[in-house]
Design an enzyme around this catalytic site. Sequence first.
Site, short mmCIF file in Angstrom:
data_model
loop_
_atom_site.label_atom_id
_atom_site.label_comp_id
_atom_site.label_asym_id
_atom_site.label_seq_id
_atom_site.Cartn_x
_atom_site.Cartn_y
_atom_site.Cartn_z
N GLN A 30 41.12 33.13 23.09
CA GLN A 30 40.23 33.98 23.67
C GLN A 30 39.18 33.99 22.64
O GLN A 30 39.24 33.75 21.35
CB GLN A 30 40.90 35.48 23.96
CG GLN A 30 41.47 35.95 22.84
CD GLN A 30 42.82 36.74 23.26
OE1 GLN A 30 42.96 37.39 24.41
NE2 GLN A 30 43.94 36.80 22.33
N HIS A 61 47.59 54.52 23.47
CA HIS A 61 48.84 54.49 22.80
C HIS A 61 50.15 55.37 23.05
O HIS A 61 51.17 55.21 23.25
CB HIS A 61 48.44 54.05 21.47
CG HIS A 61 47.91 52.75 21.12
ND1 HIS A 61 46.73 52.45 20.33
CD2 HIS A 61 47.77 51.50 21.79
CE1 HIS A 61 46.30 51.33 20.44
NE2 HIS A 61 46.88 50.77 21.30
N ASP A 85 47.26 44.30 18.57
CA ASP A 85 46.69 45.44 17.69
C ASP A 85 47.82 46.46 17.04
O ASP A 85 47.27 46.81 16.07
CB ASP A 85 45.55 46.30 18.33
CG ASP A 85 46.16 46.85 19.40
OD1 ASP A 85 45.58 46.76 20.55
OD2 ASP A 85 47.17 47.85 19.40
N GLU A 105 53.48 38.40 21.54
CA GLU A 105 52.07 38.36 21.55
C GLU A 105 51.86 37.08 21.60
O GLU A 105 52.14 36.23 20.66
CB GLU A 105 51.59 39.05 20.40
CG GLU A 105 50.15 38.80 19.99
CD GLU A 105 49.18 39.35 20.79
OE1 GLU A 105 49.20 40.43 21.48
OE2 GLU A 105 48.42 38.28 21.53
N ASP A 137 54.02 33.32 25.04
CA ASP A 137 53.58 33.75 26.41
C ASP A 137 54.55 34.97 26.90
O ASP A 137 55.70 34.58 26.91
CB ASP A 137 53.18 32.78 27.30
CG ASP A 137 53.06 33.15 28.75
OD1 ASP A 137 53.11 32.63 29.55
OD2 ASP A 137 52.75 34.34 28.83
N ASP A 155 51.50 45.84 27.27
CA ASP A 155 50.05 46.29 26.74
C ASP A 155 49.33 45.06 26.72
O ASP A 155 48.80 44.31 25.76
CB ASP A 155 50.37 46.62 25.21
CG ASP A 155 48.96 47.21 24.83
OD1 ASP A 155 48.84 47.22 23.56
OD2 ASP A 155 48.05 47.61 25.44
N PRO A 162 44.67 34.15 29.23
CA PRO A 162 46.06 34.14 29.07
C PRO A 162 46.82 35.40 29.64
O PRO A 162 48.01 35.38 30.05
CB PRO A 162 46.28 34.31 27.65
CG PRO A 162 45.05 34.66 27.04
CD PRO A 162 44.01 34.39 28.24
N1 SAM Z 1 45.01 48.18 25.41
C1 SAM Z 1 44.54 47.06 25.74
C2 SAM Z 1 44.27 47.04 27.07
O1 SAM Z 1 44.52 48.16 28.02
O2 SAM Z 1 43.44 46.37 27.78
C3 SAM Z 1 45.18 45.89 25.40
C4 SAM Z 1 45.45 45.63 23.89
S1 SAM Z 1 46.27 44.31 23.27
C5 SAM Z 1 45.05 43.93 22.14
C6 SAM Z 1 46.28 42.95 24.54
C7 SAM Z 1 46.89 41.87 23.94
O3 SAM Z 1 47.69 41.16 25.03
C8 SAM Z 1 45.99 41.08 23.25
O4 SAM Z 1 46.39 40.79 21.72
C9 SAM Z 1 46.26 39.47 23.96
O5 SAM Z 1 46.28 38.48 22.85
C10 SAM Z 1 47.70 39.74 24.66
N2 SAM Z 1 48.00 38.76 25.49
C11 SAM Z 1 47.13 38.51 26.61
N3 SAM Z 1 47.87 37.54 27.46
C12 SAM Z 1 49.16 37.47 26.92
C13 SAM Z 1 50.48 36.83 27.19
N4 SAM Z 1 50.35 36.08 28.42
N5 SAM Z 1 51.79 36.91 26.53
C14 SAM Z 1 51.44 37.61 25.46
N6 SAM Z 1 50.65 38.66 24.95
C15 SAM Z 1 49.42 38.54 25.79
#
Ligand code: SAM
Length: 283
Positions: A30, A61, A85, A105, A137, A155, A162
């Site tokens: 991303q 959070h 994060d 993550e 994933d 989260d 992804p």
């Molecule tokens: N609080 C935010 C929201 O409500 O939109 C989400 C924050 S957190 C940064 C989201 C995280 O999910 C990102 O770091 C992203 O890389 C991760 N992510 C996205 N797709 C994923 C997957 N398939 N498996 C694991 N992590 C994933």
Amino acid sequence: MPWFAETLHRGVRQTLAVRRPIATVTTDFQRMQILETEAYGRALVLDGVVQTTERDEHIYHEMMTHVPLFAHPAPRRVLIIGGGDGGIAREVLRHRTVEAVTMVEIDPGVIDACQRHLPRICGGAFDDPRLRVIVDDGAKFVRTTADRFDVAIVDSPDPIGPATVLFAMDFYRNLSRVLRRPGLMVRQAGSLFLQPDESVEAARRLRRAFAIVAPYVAAIPTYIGGLFGFLLASETVQPLRATPAALETRYRRARLACQYYTPAIHRACFALPASVRARLAPV
Ligand code: SAM
């Protein structure tokens, strides 16, 4: 002063004045930006969508963490899907009764950038020996792991790139399988006003994988559009099973002193506007 424009919603833009861009990285998954904004402090943006900001991250959070952890009678092992994060991990690890936290993550670049540029969000979470970070994933992890968990916190961003797999039926069925009994999961369900279909579809799918699906709400300024939705799901745990007195006792013993969450908020956040209840929790 330059402006950042979020274009997540059709026909609605959120613009933030940017004092200075701190980091812009295109990872394998991303486009990530970390911005110093005038109104909300530092902000993490993924693919043009605000993920979290220093000024209002505590609401999201705390509500994604303490509602499920106090709904569960005795959470020891917690799974976080996404959460790069570190904000969810920070709040989970404040519970001294939690013995192990597994964060799955997909993008190590997010973890690295947030540890470097958003230390006020991740705090010391990534240094806590109870935290195990798996770069993978989340959908694949729950499909293959032999581990079992008391609470799972999804989260993820909105169903973009992804994260799309984290809204699929398979993912929810596998989540149910890796939860102990009693066990429960929560996920963010987007803006109830600007993304009504996202929450309705997520609730519908969760009802096919879990016996109990309980929506709850909070207002989070940078997740624009009014009430923001969360979905708690479980085979056996009713989130309001604890009496107000019992919840107060557990909260006091945990010595969390949250900025947003309180036992009263825990009970009130499940009181939904009539139209939201009709859509998300039809009787
Ligand atoms: N609080 C935010 C929201 O409500 O939109 C989400 C924050 S957190 C940064 C989201 C995280 O999910 C990102 O770091 C992203 O890389 C991760 N992510 C996205 N797709 C994923 C997957 N398939 N498996 C694991 N992590 C994933």
